[in-house]
Design a protein around this motif. Structure first.
Motif, PDB file in Angstrom:
ATOM      1  N   ASP A 107     -43.907 -29.770  54.492  1.00 42.41           N
ATOM      2  CA  ASP A 107     -43.623 -28.465  55.532  1.00 42.41           C
ATOM      3  C   ASP A 107     -42.732 -27.588  55.118  1.00 42.41           C
ATOM      4  N   PRO A 142     -39.984 -42.699  53.606  1.00 39.20           N
ATOM      5  CA  PRO A 142     -40.762 -42.725  54.914  1.00 39.20           C
ATOM      6  C   PRO A 142     -41.940 -41.803  54.750  1.00 39.20           C
ATOM      7  N   GLU A 143     -43.023 -42.008  55.291  1.00 42.50           N
ATOM      8  CA  GLU A 143     -44.021 -40.946  55.257  1.00 42.50           C
ATOM      9  C   GLU A 143     -43.757 -39.645  55.939  1.00 42.50           C
ATOM     10  N   GLU A 144     -42.795 -39.874  57.114  1.00 43.04           N
ATOM     11  CA  GLU A 144     -42.563 -38.635  58.091  1.00 43.04           C
ATOM     12  C   GLU A 144     -41.876 -37.677  57.051  1.00 43.04           C
ATOM     13  N   TYR A 160     -44.115 -35.826  54.711  1.00 45.87           N
ATOM     14  CA  TYR A 160     -44.733 -34.484  55.494  1.00 45.87           C
ATOM     15  C   TYR A 160     -43.732 -33.383  55.717  1.00 45.87           C
ATOM     16  N   ALA A 161     -42.319 -33.971  56.049  1.00 50.07           N
ATOM     17  CA  ALA A 161     -41.266 -32.996  56.198  1.00 50.07           C
ATOM     18  C   ALA A 161     -41.089 -31.995  54.933  1.00 50.07           C
TER      19      ALA A 161
END
Length: 229
Positions: free
Chosen positions: A206, A197-199, A202-203
């Motif tokens: 980050d 998943p794209e999120e 990003y996680a």
């Protein structure tokens, strides 16, 4: 702020049309908390399992299919994330190497994502992901000596103006641009396919950034999403 402009050859579209990645550029500061890397690596090794994260198995399987599509043999030369996770699942741990390397290996293990770390100051020109002609040279270590080897025609490689910096997409990094915590200019690339998943991408980025900021307060860091489109 240091600027790095990675590029993706349009030819990659035929191999992995929905490939996307996070590019993270770091102007390093003195390391104040070297233990951050080993702590993250230890935690990742303790928590890893074939079922976590939920999409890990599908993501690594997708990388295997991508490797097959350009002629690589993923059982012999798997993507970097699969190699790391298999080692930890087999041995239960991984020895510390270097604070920065330990940190990005921890992210790779935890998120089942290939993560590359490069000393961008050693680059000649910008990084680019492309398909090899077969004449490019890659520096590696054999029997304790640094030697140049040719890559395969059609192989997906990261390279700069001087030569190959990573073989078989993300399987093995070269010597010239190898990263450690003494580097003042760092570049990280977190590479994903649609099964992740794209999120989550990003996680992962980050968490890497947060770890670097804790390790070296004052570091300047920027991130950018890369895709073929």
């Amino acid at each position: 702020m240091l600027t790095v402009r990675p590029s993706i050859d349009p030819a990659i579209t035929a191999i992995a049309p929905q490939f996307r990645a996070l590019s993270i550029v770091v102007e390093a500061a003195p390391i104040a908390n070297a233990a951050i890397g080993q702590e993250a690596l230890t935690a990742a090794c303790l928590a890893v399992s074939p079922e976590t994260p939920a999409w890990a198995e599908a993501h690594l399987a997708a990388w295997s299919e991508v490797f097959k599509s350009f002629g690589a043999k993923p059982k012999r030369t798997p993507c970097s994330a699969e190699a790391l996770r298999k080692r930890v699942l087999r041995d239960g741990t991984m020895p510390a190497i270097d604070p920065v390397v330990d940190l990005y290996n921890a992210i790779s293990i935890k998120y089942a994502i290939p993560v590359g770390g490069e000393n961008i100051a050693a680059y000649k020109g910008e990084p680019r992901l492309t398909v090899a002609e077969g004449t490019e040279l890659f520096d590696t270590v054999k029997e304790g000596e640094v030697v140049d080897e040719s890559v395969d025609h059609g192989e997906v490689i990261w390279r700069d103006d001087k030569g190959v910096t990573c073989r078989r997409w993300n399987w093995r990094q070269g010597v010239r641009t190898r990263l450690d915590s003494t580097a003042s200019q760092m570049w990280f690339i977190l590479e994903s396919l649609p099964a992740m998943p794209e999120e989550a991408l990003y996680a992962a980025g980050d968490e890497l950034i947060e770890g670097l900021q804790r390790m070296m307060p004052g570091a300047k860091i920027e991130k950018q999403l890369l895709s073929i489109a």
